[in-house]
Motif scaffolding. Structure first.
Motif, PDB file in Angstrom:
ATOM      1  N   LEU A  52     -23.328  42.830 -11.982  1.00  0.00           N
ATOM      2  CA  LEU A  52     -24.021  43.307 -10.777  1.00  0.00           C
ATOM      3  C   LEU A  52     -23.312  42.723  -9.564  1.00  0.00           C
ATOM      4  O   LEU A  52     -23.262  41.493  -9.389  1.00  0.00           O
ATOM      5  CB  LEU A  52     -25.491  42.866 -10.777  1.00  0.00           C
ATOM      6  N   LEU A  53     -22.760  43.580  -8.741  1.00  0.00           N
ATOM      7  CA  LEU A  53     -22.138  43.161  -7.478  1.00  0.00           C
ATOM      8  C   LEU A  53     -23.196  43.161  -6.389  1.00  0.00           C
ATOM      9  O   LEU A  53     -23.857  44.177  -6.168  1.00  0.00           O
ATOM     10  CB  LEU A  53     -21.009  44.115  -7.100  1.00  0.00           C
ATOM     11  N   PHE A  54     -23.351  42.021  -5.699  1.00  0.00           N
ATOM     12  CA  PHE A  54     -24.290  41.951  -4.577  1.00  0.00           C
ATOM     13  C   PHE A  54     -23.539  42.074  -3.265  1.00  0.00           C
ATOM     14  O   PHE A  54     -22.592  41.323  -3.000  1.00  0.00           O
ATOM     15  CB  PHE A  54     -25.078  40.643  -4.593  1.00  0.00           C
ATOM     16  N   LEU A  55     -23.976  43.033  -2.448  1.00  0.00           N
ATOM     17  CA  LEU A  55     -23.408  43.257  -1.120  1.00  0.00           C
ATOM     18  C   LEU A  55     -24.439  42.835  -0.079  1.00  0.00           C
ATOM     19  O   LEU A  55     -25.508  43.434   0.045  1.00  0.00           O
ATOM     20  CB  LEU A  55     -23.021  44.732  -0.946  1.00  0.00           C
ATOM     21  N   GLN A  56     -24.098  41.806   0.672  1.00  0.00           N
ATOM     22  CA  GLN A  56     -24.992  41.168   1.626  1.00  0.00           C
ATOM     23  C   GLN A  56     -25.167  42.025   2.876  1.00  0.00           C
ATOM     24  O   GLN A  56     -24.333  42.867   3.212  1.00  0.00           O
ATOM     25  CB  GLN A  56     -24.413  39.798   1.996  1.00  0.00           C
ATOM     26  N   GLY A  57     -26.275  41.777   3.576  1.00  0.00           N
ATOM     27  CA  GLY A  57     -26.489  42.401   4.871  1.00  0.00           C
ATOM     28  C   GLY A  57     -25.566  41.815   5.926  1.00  0.00           C
ATOM     29  O   GLY A  57     -24.832  40.870   5.699  1.00  0.00           O
ATOM     30  N   GLY A  58     -25.636  42.385   7.112  1.00  0.00           N
ATOM     31  CA  GLY A  58     -24.746  41.935   8.183  1.00  0.00           C
ATOM     32  C   GLY A  58     -24.658  42.991   9.279  1.00  0.00           C
ATOM     33  O   GLY A  58     -25.686  43.477   9.746  1.00  0.00           O
ATOM     34  N   VAL A 123     -15.440  48.090   0.483  1.00  0.00           N
ATOM     35  CA  VAL A 123     -15.542  48.817  -0.789  1.00  0.00           C
ATOM     36  C   VAL A 123     -14.209  48.819  -1.522  1.00  0.00           C
ATOM     37  O   VAL A 123     -14.154  48.620  -2.748  1.00  0.00           O
ATOM     38  CB  VAL A 123     -16.037  50.249  -0.539  1.00  0.00           C
ATOM     39  N   ARG A 124     -13.126  49.019  -0.801  1.00  0.00           N
ATOM     40  CA  ARG A 124     -11.812  49.014  -1.463  1.00  0.00           C
ATOM     41  C   ARG A 124     -11.465  47.622  -1.991  1.00  0.00           C
ATOM     42  O   ARG A 124     -10.826  47.495  -3.033  1.00  0.00           O
ATOM     43  CB  ARG A 124     -10.755  49.571  -0.507  1.00  0.00           C
ATOM     44  N   ASP A 125     -11.897  46.581  -1.280  1.00  0.00           N
ATOM     45  CA  ASP A 125     -11.776  45.232  -1.829  1.00  0.00           C
ATOM     46  C   ASP A 125     -12.530  45.135  -3.155  1.00  0.00           C
ATOM     47  O   ASP A 125     -12.026  44.589  -4.147  1.00  0.00           O
ATOM     48  CB  ASP A 125     -12.360  44.183  -0.877  1.00  0.00           C
ATOM     49  N   GLU A 136     -11.523  48.799 -16.478  1.00  0.00           N
ATOM     50  CA  GLU A 136     -12.073  50.131 -16.199  1.00  0.00           C
ATOM     51  C   GLU A 136     -13.580  50.198 -16.386  1.00  0.00           C
ATOM     52  O   GLU A 136     -14.184  51.264 -16.178  1.00  0.00           O
ATOM     53  CB  GLU A 136     -11.390  51.173 -17.098  1.00  0.00           C
ATOM     54  N   GLN A 137     -14.205  49.106 -16.764  1.00  0.00           N
ATOM     55  CA  GLN A 137     -15.658  49.126 -16.907  1.00  0.00           C
ATOM     56  C   GLN A 137     -16.320  49.348 -15.546  1.00  0.00           C
ATOM     57  O   GLN A 137     -15.795  48.929 -14.512  1.00  0.00           O
ATOM     58  CB  GLN A 137     -16.156  47.800 -17.483  1.00  0.00           C
ATOM     59  N   THR A 138     -17.468  49.969 -15.554  1.00  0.00           N
ATOM     60  CA  THR A 138     -18.238  50.145 -14.321  1.00  0.00           C
ATOM     61  C   THR A 138     -19.159  48.950 -14.129  1.00  0.00           C
ATOM     62  O   THR A 138     -19.418  48.175 -15.049  1.00  0.00           O
ATOM     63  CB  THR A 138     -19.080  51.427 -14.375  1.00  0.00           C
ATOM     64  N   TRP A 139     -19.653  48.802 -12.894  1.00  0.00           N
ATOM     65  CA  TRP A 139     -20.642  47.766 -12.643  1.00  0.00           C
ATOM     66  C   TRP A 139     -21.766  48.317 -11.775  1.00  0.00           C
ATOM     67  O   TRP A 139     -21.648  49.388 -11.166  1.00  0.00           O
ATOM     68  CB  TRP A 139     -20.023  46.523 -12.042  1.00  0.00           C
ATOM     69  N   SER A 140     -22.867  47.604 -11.766  1.00  0.00           N
ATOM     70  CA  SER A 140     -24.002  47.960 -10.916  1.00  0.00           C
ATOM     71  C   SER A 140     -23.808  47.302  -9.558  1.00  0.00           C
ATOM     72  O   SER A 140     -23.150  46.260  -9.440  1.00  0.00           O
ATOM     73  CB  SER A 140     -25.318  47.489 -11.544  1.00  0.00           C
ATOM     74  N   VAL A 141     -24.397  47.896  -8.536  1.00  0.00           N
ATOM     75  CA  VAL A 141     -24.274  47.365  -7.172  1.00  0.00           C
ATOM     76  C   VAL A 141     -25.654  47.280  -6.546  1.00  0.00           C
ATOM     77  O   VAL A 141     -26.461  48.215  -6.643  1.00  0.00           O
ATOM     78  CB  VAL A 141     -23.352  48.251  -6.307  1.00  0.00           C
ATOM     79  N   LEU A 142     -25.923  46.138  -5.934  1.00  0.00           N
ATOM     80  CA  LEU A 142     -27.152  45.922  -5.165  1.00  0.00           C
ATOM     81  C   LEU A 142     -26.768  45.697  -3.715  1.00  0.00           C
ATOM     82  O   LEU A 142     -26.038  44.753  -3.398  1.00  0.00           O
ATOM     83  CB  LEU A 142     -27.901  44.693  -5.711  1.00  0.00           C
ATOM     84  N   GLY A 143     -27.231  46.569  -2.829  1.00  0.00           N
ATOM     85  CA  GLY A 143     -26.900  46.467  -1.413  1.00  0.00           C
ATOM     86  C   GLY A 143     -28.131  46.205  -0.576  1.00  0.00           C
ATOM     87  O   GLY A 143     -29.086  46.995  -0.594  1.00  0.00           O
ATOM     88  N   PHE A 149     -25.461  50.067   3.357  1.00  0.00           N
ATOM     89  CA  PHE A 149     -24.483  50.944   3.998  1.00  0.00           C
ATOM     90  C   PHE A 149     -23.198  50.941   3.173  1.00  0.00           C
ATOM     91  O   PHE A 149     -22.600  51.994   2.922  1.00  0.00           O
ATOM     92  CB  PHE A 149     -24.164  50.453   5.411  1.00  0.00           C
ATOM     93  N   CYS A 150     -22.767  49.725   2.785  1.00  0.00           N
ATOM     94  CA  CYS A 150     -21.545  49.602   1.985  1.00  0.00           C
ATOM     95  C   CYS A 150     -21.702  50.305   0.638  1.00  0.00           C
ATOM     96  O   CYS A 150     -20.762  50.954   0.158  1.00  0.00           O
ATOM     97  CB  CYS A 150     -21.203  48.134   1.773  1.00  0.00           C
ATOM     98  N   ALA A 151     -22.883  50.187   0.018  1.00  0.00           N
ATOM     99  CA  ALA A 151     -23.109  50.850  -1.261  1.00  0.00           C
ATOM    100  C   ALA A 151     -23.036  52.368  -1.114  1.00  0.00           C
ATOM    101  O   ALA A 151     -22.529  53.072  -2.011  1.00  0.00           O
ATOM    102  CB  ALA A 151     -24.464  50.431  -1.830  1.00  0.00           C
ATOM    103  N   THR A 152     -23.520  52.890   0.007  1.00  0.00           N
ATOM    104  CA  THR A 152     -23.432  54.333   0.259  1.00  0.00           C
ATOM    105  C   THR A 152     -21.978  54.740   0.458  1.00  0.00           C
ATOM    106  O   THR A 152     -21.547  55.815  -0.004  1.00  0.00           O
ATOM    107  CB  THR A 152     -24.290  54.710   1.477  1.00  0.00           C
ATOM    108  N   THR A 153     -21.203  53.905   1.137  1.00  0.00           N
ATOM    109  CA  THR A 153     -19.774  54.155   1.257  1.00  0.00           C
ATOM    110  C   THR A 153     -19.101  54.096  -0.114  1.00  0.00           C
ATOM    111  O   THR A 153     -18.200  54.892  -0.414  1.00  0.00           O
ATOM    112  CB  THR A 153     -19.130  53.127   2.211  1.00  0.00           C
ATOM    113  N   TYR A 154     -19.537  53.178  -0.961  1.00  0.00           N
ATOM    114  CA  TYR A 154     -18.999  53.056  -2.319  1.00  0.00           C
ATOM    115  C   TYR A 154     -19.220  54.365  -3.088  1.00  0.00           C
ATOM    116  O   TYR A 154     -18.316  54.886  -3.758  1.00  0.00           O
ATOM    117  CB  TYR A 154     -19.686  51.896  -3.033  1.00  0.00           C
TER     118      TYR A 154
END
Length: 432
Positions: A52-58, A123-125, A136-143, A149-154
């Motif tokens: 699970l990738l966590f994307l922080q606010g900001g 997102v590209r990072d 090549e495995q996928t992961w879950s994202v929590l934004g 916003f970043c998750a929507t861009t993802y």
């Protein structure tokens, strides 16, 4: 590069640092470092867990520094290996601040550099990091908030990397420019101010007394920086958090605690902590740029749109019956004069505000055809992210399941102690 592994009660944490291009369109050019902290439960340290990738606010805020399996992290560690990403320019990633920017050259070069720190680059990072960690495995994202916003861009740029997406207080308006966002959010801030005065009626008079003092006196904050009426109004950013109104009340309670007609040191110290951008300069420099797409300058949108709402005027009649309104999550050009941490960034910030061409952040066609499960919490009374714009975007994302609630404020992910994340996971998987 993997660094050290540390242990806390309930956590095993491993440091990672990755080298990524400053400009992903020029992969052979300049590079920066991006830091991320891997977190796993001790009893699952060797298990083959989904990530699970966590994307922080900001924007411009580092990932949380956990102390045990607190708030939402405890729920996540029940089934995930979590990656807390310090988005580029924040935390232990290559820093962006008044000192590092000064070494980049003139304001034109600084502004060009800052243009690479938006959601598309983040997102590209993340995609480079995903490939480095799990191939090549996928992961879950929590934004959370801007992380949403970043998750929507993802979902727009690299949906092939995603297993599922959870968004909390962070569905952006896909076509909403900065001015549109502030026209929607200024009324929310007025409503939050009114609710605060209804809860703490005596604060209205205290606020006017403080404002009158600031109007008639030069007041300096500890460490430098001036406190003006407009700067004081910016404390309203506190009102969008679950306990924010209470915290603001206790702050105001101490304003004249020394018993004189001067503002107390305790009050001024806390105000400085609330208003300073010393630890998050990117938040101020890029706050309007996160909405910019295609042609058109942001042109200090919050400052321009404020004139359309005269009740927010800082020079209001302080003896009238009308209460003085606070402002919210808005960035104004004068903040780059008052805050010592921002003064060296003023010229670059002006250039960013004047920039007329920006890359797109969202792909409406991809969002309309995505097969990635998406669940989003939209906070009905959110002061920072307009619920109406969020619901329009939810309708534009194929299969997005939405939970609209006024049980929580914008910080519901943290304040719910795992409850919000638990529900989003269940929704994304069809269990709720």
């Amino acid at each position: 590069m993997t660094m050290s592994t540390l242990r806390q009660p309930g956590l095993v944490m491993t440091d990672h640092t990755f080298t990524v291009p400053l400009d992903h369109a020029a992969p052979d050019g300049a590079t920066i470092e991006v830091y991320a902290r891997e977190v796993v439960a001790p009893d699952r340290e060797t298990d083959d867990l989904p990530w699970l990738l966590f994307l922080q606010g900001g924007p411009g805020c580092p990932s949380p520094r956990p102390i045990g399996a607190e708030t939402w992290l405890g729920r996540a560690l029940g089934e995930f290996r979590v990656l807390l990403l310090d988005q580029r320019g924040t935390g232990r990633s290559t820093p962006v601040n008044r000192r590092t920017l000064a070494g980049l050259g003139d304001p034109t070069e600084q502004a060009a550099y800052l243009g690479h720190f938006r959601a598309d680059s983040i997102v590209r990072d993340a995609e480079l990091i995903r490939h480095a960690l799990i191939g090549e495995q996928t992961w879950s994202v929590l934004g959370q908030s801007f992380g949403g916003f970043c998750a929507t861009t993802y979902l727009s740029i690299a949906p092939e990397g995603l297993r599922e997406v959870f968004i909390t207080g962070g569905l952006p308006g896909l076509q909403a420019d900065a001015a549109t966002v502030y026209r929607a959010t200024y009324p929310h801030v007025a409503a939050k101010t009114a609710a605060h005065y209804a809860r703490y009626p005596d604060d209205a008079a205290t606020v006017k007394r403080i404002a009158a003092h600031l109007r008639d006196n030069e007041v300096e904050l500890p460490g430098g920086g001036r406190l003006t009426v407009e700067a004081f109004q910016a404390l309203g950013q506190m009102l969008g958090r679950g306990s924010g109104s209470h915290s603001l009340h206790y702050l105001l309670e101490d304003a004249f605690a020394d018993g004189g007609d001067w503002l107390s040191d305790a009050f001024l110290t806390e105000v400085k902590e609330q208003l300073s951008f010393a630890s998050t300069p990117l938040y101020a420099a890029l706050h309007e740029a996160i909405y910019a797409q295609g042609a058109g300058a942001t042109d200090w949108a919050a400052h321009r749109v404020r004139t359309e709402f005269p009740s927010f005027a800082a020079d209001a009649d302080l003896v009238s019956e009308a209460p003085l309104l606070f402002t919210g999550e808005m960035i104004y050009p004068w903040q780059f004069e008052l805050d010592p941490a921002l003064r060296p960034l003023r010229a670059a910030a002006d250039l960013l505000a004047a920039r007329t061409e920006w890359p797109s952040l969202y792909d409406a066609e991809r969002l309309a055809t995505t097969t990635v499960p998406v669940a989003a919490a939209v906070y009905h009374d959110d002061m920072y992210v307009d619920a109406g714009l969020s619901l329009e975007t939810a309708a534009a994302i194929k299969g997005c399941r939405v939970w609209v609630t006024n049980e929580w404020e914008h910080d519901g992910l943290r304040a719910s102690g795992g409850g919000v994340l638990d529900r989003l996971i269940a929704m994304a998987r069809g269990a709720a």
